[in-house]
Design an enzyme around this catalytic site. Sequence first.
Site, PDB file in Angstrom:
ATOM      1  N   ARG A   1      -3.244  -1.051  -6.503  1.00 40.49           N
ATOM      2  CA  ARG A   1      -2.268  -2.149  -6.562  1.00 40.49           C
ATOM      3  C   ARG A   1      -2.603  -2.985  -7.785  1.00 40.49           C
ATOM      4  O   ARG A   1      -3.714  -2.885  -8.324  1.00 40.49           O
ATOM      5  CB  ARG A   1      -2.317  -2.996  -5.295  1.00 40.49           C
ATOM      6  CG  ARG A   1      -3.603  -3.708  -5.164  1.00 40.49           C
ATOM      7  CD  ARG A   1      -3.779  -4.431  -3.868  1.00 40.49           C
ATOM      8  NE  ARG A   1      -5.193  -4.744  -3.780  1.00 40.49           N
ATOM      9  CZ  ARG A   1      -5.827  -5.068  -2.700  1.00 40.49           C
ATOM     10  NH1 ARG A   1      -5.187  -5.123  -1.552  1.00 40.49           N
ATOM     11  NH2 ARG A   1      -7.102  -5.346  -2.720  1.00 40.49           N
TER      12      ARG A   1
ATOM     13  N   ARG B   1      -3.149   2.946   8.711  1.00 39.54           N
ATOM     14  CA  ARG B   1      -3.514   1.759   7.930  1.00 39.54           C
ATOM     15  C   ARG B   1      -2.356   0.791   7.795  1.00 39.54           C
ATOM     16  O   ARG B   1      -1.240   1.209   7.505  1.00 39.54           O
ATOM     17  CB  ARG B   1      -3.929   2.174   6.517  1.00 39.54           C
ATOM     18  CG  ARG B   1      -5.140   3.045   6.460  1.00 39.54           C
ATOM     19  CD  ARG B   1      -5.295   3.661   5.081  1.00 39.54           C
ATOM     20  NE  ARG B   1      -6.408   4.588   5.065  1.00 39.54           N
ATOM     21  CZ  ARG B   1      -7.654   4.248   4.749  1.00 39.54           C
ATOM     22  NH1 ARG B   1      -7.928   3.023   4.379  1.00 39.54           N
ATOM     23  NH2 ARG B   1      -8.620   5.149   4.786  1.00 39.54           N
TER      24      ARG B   1
ATOM     25  N   GLY C   1      -8.094  -7.413   4.725  1.00 34.42           N
ATOM     26  CA  GLY C   1      -8.889  -7.465   5.946  1.00 34.42           C
ATOM     27  C   GLY C   1      -8.233  -8.198   7.099  1.00 34.42           C
ATOM     28  O   GLY C   1      -8.836  -8.369   8.150  1.00 34.42           O
TER      29      GLY C   1
ATOM     30  N   LYS D   1       0.835  -1.203   0.000  1.00 32.19           N
ATOM     31  CA  LYS D   1       0.000   0.000   0.000  1.00 32.19           C
ATOM     32  C   LYS D   1       0.872   1.256   0.000  1.00 32.19           C
ATOM     33  O   LYS D   1       0.658   2.174  -0.803  1.00 32.19           O
ATOM     34  CB  LYS D   1      -0.925  -0.014   1.228  1.00 32.19           C
ATOM     35  CG  LYS D   1      -1.889   1.142   1.232  1.00 32.19           C
ATOM     36  CD  LYS D   1      -2.842   1.079   2.408  1.00 32.19           C
ATOM     37  CE  LYS D   1      -3.825  -0.043   2.221  1.00 32.19           C
ATOM     38  NZ  LYS D   1      -4.901  -0.074   3.184  1.00 32.19           N
TER      39      LYS D   1
ATOM     40  N   CYS E   1      10.868 -38.522 -11.825  1.00 35.57           N
ATOM     41  CA  CYS E   1       9.555 -39.138 -12.006  1.00 35.57           C
ATOM     42  C   CYS E   1       8.792 -39.248 -10.689  1.00 35.57           C
ATOM     43  O   CYS E   1       7.710 -39.819 -10.642  1.00 35.57           O
ATOM     44  CB  CYS E   1       9.686 -40.507 -12.667  1.00 35.57           C
ATOM     45  SG  CYS E   1      10.647 -41.677 -11.698  1.00 35.57           S
TER      46      CYS E   1
ATOM     47  N   MET F   1      -5.381  -7.402   8.755  1.00 41.68           N
ATOM     48  CA  MET F   1      -4.735  -6.578   9.778  1.00 41.68           C
ATOM     49  C   MET F   1      -5.574  -5.337  10.051  1.00 41.68           C
ATOM     50  O   MET F   1      -6.655  -5.179   9.503  1.00 41.68           O
ATOM     51  CB  MET F   1      -3.318  -6.248   9.338  1.00 41.68           C
ATOM     52  CG  MET F   1      -2.439  -7.474   9.400  1.00 41.68           C
ATOM     53  SD  MET F   1      -0.763  -7.116   8.939  1.00 41.68           S
ATOM     54  CE  MET F   1      -0.949  -6.594   7.270  1.00 41.68           C
TER      55      MET F   1
ATOM     56  N   SER G   1      16.833 -41.338 -13.331  1.00 39.89           N
ATOM     57  CA  SER G   1      15.554 -40.679 -13.103  1.00 39.89           C
ATOM     58  C   SER G   1      15.387 -40.574 -11.586  1.00 39.89           C
ATOM     59  O   SER G   1      15.443 -41.579 -10.879  1.00 39.89           O
ATOM     60  CB  SER G   1      14.414 -41.489 -13.710  1.00 39.89           C
ATOM     61  OG  SER G   1      13.195 -40.838 -13.433  1.00 39.89           O
TER      62      SER G   1
ATOM     63  N   HIS H   1     -15.472  -8.860   1.348  1.00 40.13           N
ATOM     64  CA  HIS H   1     -14.468  -9.718   1.976  1.00 40.13           C
ATOM     65  C   HIS H   1     -14.548 -11.140   1.424  1.00 40.13           C
ATOM     66  O   HIS H   1     -13.543 -11.734   1.039  1.00 40.13           O
ATOM     67  CB  HIS H   1     -14.696  -9.703   3.495  1.00 40.13           C
ATOM     68  CG  HIS H   1     -13.784 -10.632   4.233  1.00 40.13           C
ATOM     69  ND1 HIS H   1     -14.135 -11.929   4.542  1.00 40.13           N
ATOM     70  CD2 HIS H   1     -12.521 -10.472   4.678  1.00 40.13           C
ATOM     71  CE1 HIS H   1     -13.135 -12.511   5.175  1.00 40.13           C
ATOM     72  NE2 HIS H   1     -12.146 -11.646   5.274  1.00 40.13           N
TER      73      HIS H   1
ATOM     74  N   TYR I   1      14.333 -33.609 -18.307  1.00 37.40           N
ATOM     75  CA  TYR I   1      12.862 -33.674 -18.347  1.00 37.40           C
ATOM     76  C   TYR I   1      12.284 -33.873 -16.953  1.00 37.40           C
ATOM     77  O   TYR I   1      12.988 -34.284 -16.016  1.00 37.40           O
ATOM     78  CB  TYR I   1      12.388 -34.811 -19.273  1.00 37.40           C
ATOM     79  CG  TYR I   1      12.682 -36.202 -18.769  1.00 37.40           C
ATOM     80  CD1 TYR I   1      11.813 -36.853 -17.895  1.00 37.40           C
ATOM     81  CD2 TYR I   1      13.842 -36.874 -19.156  1.00 37.40           C
ATOM     82  CE1 TYR I   1      12.090 -38.120 -17.415  1.00 37.40           C
ATOM     83  CE2 TYR I   1      14.126 -38.141 -18.681  1.00 37.40           C
ATOM     84  CZ  TYR I   1      13.242 -38.755 -17.810  1.00 37.40           C
ATOM     85  OH  TYR I   1      13.513 -40.004 -17.329  1.00 37.40           O
TER      86      TYR I   1
HETATM   87  C1  PEP Z   1       9.731 -42.373  -6.374  1.00 34.65           C
HETATM   88  O1  PEP Z   1      10.142 -43.009  -5.412  1.00 34.65           O
HETATM   89  O2  PEP Z   1       9.817 -41.142  -6.477  1.00 34.65           O
HETATM   90  C2  PEP Z   1       9.098 -43.070  -7.495  1.00 34.65           C
HETATM   91  C3  PEP Z   1       8.756 -42.442  -8.597  1.00 34.65           C
HETATM   92  O3  PEP Z   1       8.797 -44.379  -7.329  1.00 34.65           O
HETATM   93  P1  PEP Z   1       7.562 -44.914  -6.454  1.00 34.65           P
HETATM   94  O4  PEP Z   1       6.712 -43.738  -6.123  1.00 34.65           O
HETATM   95  O5  PEP Z   1       6.867 -45.883  -7.322  1.00 34.65           O
HETATM   96  O6  PEP Z   1       8.246 -45.511  -5.299  1.00 34.65           O
END
Ligand code: PEP
Length: 920
Positions: A361, A98, A107, A29, A872, A109, A804, A477, A892
Amino acid sequence: MAVQGTVERKYVYDFAEGNRDLKDLLGGKGANLAEMTNLGLPVPPGFTITTEACQEYLATGREPDGLAEQVAAHLTALERSMGRCLGDPDDPLLVSVRSGAKFSMPGMMETVLNVGLNDRSVVGLARQAAGAGGQAASAGSTDRAGSAGADRFAWDSYRRLIQMFGKTVCEVPGEEFEHALDDVKQARGIRDDVELDADDLRGLVDTYKKIFRKHTGRDFPQEPREQLDLAVRAVFDSWNAERAVLYRRQERIPADLGTAVNVVAMVFGNLGPDSGTGVAFTRDPASGAQGLYGDYLANAQGEDVVAGIRNTIPLQDLERLDKRSYDELLDIMARLERHYRDLCDIEFTIERGKLWMLQTRVGKRTAAAAFVIAGQLVDEGLIDLDEALHRVNGAQLAQLMFPRFQLDHEVQAVARGIGASPGAAVGTVVFTSARAVELAAEGQRVILVRRETNPDDLQGMIAAQGILTSRGGKTSHAAVVARGMGKTCVSGADALDVDVPGRRFTVAGRTVSEGDVVSIDGTTGNIYLGEVPVMPSEVVQYFEGSLDPEHIDNALVRAVHRIMTHADQRRRLAVRANADTGADAARARRFGAQGIGLCRTEHMFLGERRELVERLILARTDDERERALAALLPLQRADFVEIFREMDGLPVTVRLIDPPLHEFLPPLEQLAVNVAVAQERGEDVAQEEALLAAVRRMHEENPMLGLRGVRLGLVIPGLFAMQVRAITEAAVQCARDGLTARPEIMVPLVGAVQELETVRAEAERIIADVVGDSGVEVLIGTMIEVPRAALTAGQIAEAAQFFSFGTNDLTQMGWGFSRDDVEGAFFWRYLELGIFGISPFESLDRDGVGRLVRIAAEEGRAARPDLKLGVCGEHGGDPDSVHFFHEVGLDYVSCSPFRVPVARLEAGRAVVETTGSDSR
Ligand code: PEP
Ligand code: MG
């Protein structure tokens, strides 16, 4: 006082000294008031006490040295510029005090208005109002003119100060003041506050002072500077009020920022019909549609609008009431949009025909509006596509993928309110925050119904699926807070007669009681009795390919398409999906997945195939085991063919079986009972007994740390070999059918390179045997999900073509948290204590688990520069974590199909991200 030789810290900034980049120090503000002041817009003069002063106060329990003097100096300058002194008996300057933190906390504070009024200056204020206003000093609907109106105004301002000051600064229970006000209205037989006359209000001031004395043991402070100092202190303290703490936790705002305090010369919207106050957005914050959007309330102070206590009029109607102010306001709003290059929201007051800007803002907006507005601003040449990408986020995209109501002509809305925060919410009606929390804890979906909400309802709002109010506009609100949380809200449904003590509401002659189900649509504002079925959102239909953005007139879908296309062009990270079936793979591909990062093979051992696994486990000879594996082989191969077909041309990481095999056997207790019963009946139980013995033998105290992953492959001969053969044969079959299968075989739970080397040697033999001249290439790599693997990644990389990161297990083993137990068991306490702000299973713990990922990525790549790196674990679809994976240089991320678009967007954002943005 400054100690000699030390430079005193600057705690107070005049508005003219600040600018919008100083949000850390001046709060949102204060920084924006400074920006508007410097733009030459009509901002009442004032100054800001910094967040640093607040931080010091909160740390030490007292105002920092030098603050009092700096406030005094700025106050004197303010008095000089206004030509009036704070609380002067004849011609008083009044100020508002304020709060204003770096991030907006609507709202949450405190604010105290009319500071400087006392028994003497109230008379001066009346004189001021009468003198300056003449005819315009009339106040209230009764339109009493001249000094009577001015008197009324002054005494009303004074009673508001005692009420606000008492409640905020001295913790006097607010209801006592409200009851006293109701008593006077009842005694006079009137309904509306504005009908009270000066005598009523003078009497009320006396009553309020008595209430104040009763609760505080002292008289209401008459000294203006004392009022100011206490109000500043109360604003500092309100940073740690329970509701503020809760809000911060919900919004992930750091707890140590503190609030700034703005001391601003008062301007009055309640000086008569030619005064008023309003809030506005430069575009529709719900849909993003261009145009003027706001609410106005004549003859009122700002808090009345935000609280949604009286019904407002649309801002457009101001043109009729006060064309000059209206035109000026439009002009200012256009300037602000160009200056901020974004949707702005503003608060303003008109005091006797003179417009004052009280706040601006970059405005909060719904997820849909965020995309639509970003697209519009690109069209208008105000921002480029990188900036548009920066201004939306994955959480918003996820929200847009929520389902919506499926309406047929049978379904009639029973009433319509204002669509204040979009989404489709269905639930049991409740009328109090406490009840919402209670039922939600039992797993029920609830809709919190209130006349209007206030900050005390926050917990119930968090617990509810949706919020329904009978009063208040899109800026009430309920609306503002719900939008911030991404929660469905319908506000201002004035056809509803809400009876909170009776726990029911009536609408169109029907009574809806606590426990009944309603459905509310936060986009249209429609309210339905009973449960309405839901259907996929347009954005999901677009991702599914059933809506063509080039050929439909849908601003949201077009904006999403445009920004997603840009994200795809910008991102460096590829996005794959975790998918175990052909159907999942197909959906993931439609959502933009560039391959499969994790195909868990264990589900392929369920259903009728369990019996084959049992045979495998119970095999007493090599021959029996090999026959069981041989029976599994064609089934596995068929599974992989299906997936490779759907992912033609794209890489598919297939993980060899991971969970302990006893997970595929019946539970011990159940089996023991079955065997006992069968024995009792004299049946032949040899088979069951063998199974029972196997279950007993294989029982583990800590199965997550037991015989699973690569360990299984090393202990059960032929198991991994069968899977490797099935994968390779499936790929070769696809190649013969003219497809391109790109299998990547992944070994789970590796902790030492020797484990991987053993599995790999066997796998390579099988692959070489099966591949022949098919041209199929099969990669072999490993998960990095055991801390030891991360720490010896340099060695492991010698034997792996890719890594991975299994961040689920890496988090489990890194923290020593059993992933299936802890979140329900005690994480609430850890979150409460601030040990972490979000579960490390949801968003990657950068400092600990993230460090393991970083080490493994660096050491792996050092050993093998072309090592492919991905993730993953669940974190692959978490926005914050995606940014981290980008930073550490993975190739990835892989996540569930539904989160693929979110990961694509965030991977693009990670590239364009700059610091210090306004995008929260
Ligand atoms: C993990 O452990 O991150 C994984 C992808 O394998 P899972 O969840 O199947 O153990
Ligand atoms: Mg794992």
